[in-house]
Design a protein around this motif. Sequence first.
Motif, PDB file in Angstrom:
ATOM      1  N   TYR A  28       0.819  -1.218   0.000  1.00  0.00           N
ATOM      2  CA  TYR A  28       0.000   0.000   0.000  1.00  0.00           C
ATOM      3  C   TYR A  28       0.853   1.268   0.000  1.00  0.00           C
ATOM      4  N   ARG A  52     -14.365  -3.813  -8.610  1.00  0.00           N
ATOM      5  CA  ARG A  52     -12.992  -4.206  -8.252  1.00  0.00           C
ATOM      6  C   ARG A  52     -13.011  -5.051  -6.976  1.00  0.00           C
ATOM      7  N   SER A  64     -14.341  -1.196   0.103  1.00  0.00           N
ATOM      8  CA  SER A  64     -13.072  -0.987   0.804  1.00  0.00           C
ATOM      9  C   SER A  64     -13.328  -0.016   1.944  1.00  0.00           C
ATOM     10  N   SER A  65     -12.250   0.402   2.585  1.00  0.00           N
ATOM     11  CA  SER A  65     -12.360   1.407   3.637  1.00  0.00           C
ATOM     12  C   SER A  65     -12.360   2.802   3.029  1.00  0.00           C
ATOM     13  N   THR A 108      -8.682   3.556   1.798  1.00  0.00           N
ATOM     14  CA  THR A 108      -8.173   3.243   0.458  1.00  0.00           C
ATOM     15  C   THR A 108      -8.773   4.195  -0.581  1.00  0.00           C
TER      16      THR A 108
HETATM   17  N1  PCA Z   1      -8.111  -1.450   1.746  1.00  0.00           N
HETATM   18  C1  PCA Z   1      -7.478  -2.532   1.064  1.00  0.00           C
HETATM   19  C2  PCA Z   1      -8.027  -3.767   1.691  1.00  0.00           C
HETATM   20  C3  PCA Z   1      -9.058  -3.331   2.641  1.00  0.00           C
HETATM   21  C4  PCA Z   1      -9.005  -1.862   2.624  1.00  0.00           C
HETATM   22  O1  PCA Z   1      -9.668  -1.128   3.357  1.00  0.00           O
HETATM   23  C5  PCA Z   1      -7.759  -2.542  -0.388  1.00  0.00           C
HETATM   24  O2  PCA Z   1      -8.771  -1.993  -0.819  1.00  0.00           O
HETATM   25  O3  PCA Z   1      -6.968  -3.138  -1.128  1.00  0.00           O
END
Ligand code: PCA
Length: 324
Positions: A32, A165, A204-205, A208
């Motif tokens: 990340y 995605r 996702s969060s 991200t």
């Molecule tokens: N972000 C990562 C995994 C979980 C998150 O919140 C992503 O989207 O790859």
Amino acid sequence: MTKITTLLAGTAIAAAVAAPAAAEKWDMPMAYAASNFHSEVGANFATCVTEGTGGGLEIVTHPSGSLFSGNEIKRAVQTGQANIGERLLSAHQNENPLYGVDSIPFLVSSFDEHEKLWDIAGPKVAEVLAEDNLHYLYSVAWPPQGLYFKKEVNSVADMEGIKFRSYNTATARMAELTKMLPVQVEAAELSQALATGVAESFISSGATGYDRKVWEHLTHFYEVDAWLPRNAVFVNMDAWNGLDDATKAVMEDCAAKAKAEGLARSKDYTAFTLNGLKEGGMTVQRAGDALVDELKAIGATMTQEWLESAGEVGREIVDAYNAM
Ligand code: PCA
């Protein structure tokens, strides 16, 4: 032995005793962005180990998938191409269902619930990692997962046909069950996938979405709190076994600090990044009741499927959690 060689031999021994143990450098691939809290906590962990061992073991982090991409990291560490790395555990649920214990829909929806689940599940996951030649060091939860779209969505029917995605088995399965079209993309490639239309939605969060500036392509974030997946840091087992006890102790101590720092940072990043999405122009709100009910029904199917695949150990973890 002549006098002169005796002298030389003595000098060599003295030099060997005085020299510090040969310094080692370990590269630590991470998937990340460097500015993400997981990556910053990993960088602090690396400094902690480097300083704690007096430079005897230097750890150098490589964020953003720059050394190995996310989907290569676990294998790279297993096979010793890198000695240490960080990876989203649930991305490996296809290898062992227990890696997906943190992505069972709606089993936990807050950090506190999630940490309770992890107290039970963590040691079991560490055993599975050991079977994969990996020594588990620490892990940190992402903030709760919500849904991103480029239109208003009030029901599962509104999702049909959308390119979605995915980042693990659970997200791909959720797409199938909502009649979306899953495509696996690493976060590092997410902005590009949205820009080119390869993907037009994801779960996702806020973190991200914020890291990838998705307001440039999308309009809505629905808070669903579906689960909180974890990133785990692990060491190649042979490399781990080759460390002396003092170095191992420094690493475990730094790992405990990183786990605590990571949890605090993840909590802080939740509100910060949801605000960031709003400032970017997105509509950020809790999903409507009708949508949540439909997603929970899908979640129940996925939970059943996970329990069937994870067998007795999986059932024991979920039962122990529910009994708390
Ligand atoms: N972000 C990562 C995994 C979980 C998150 O919140 C992503 O989207 O790859």
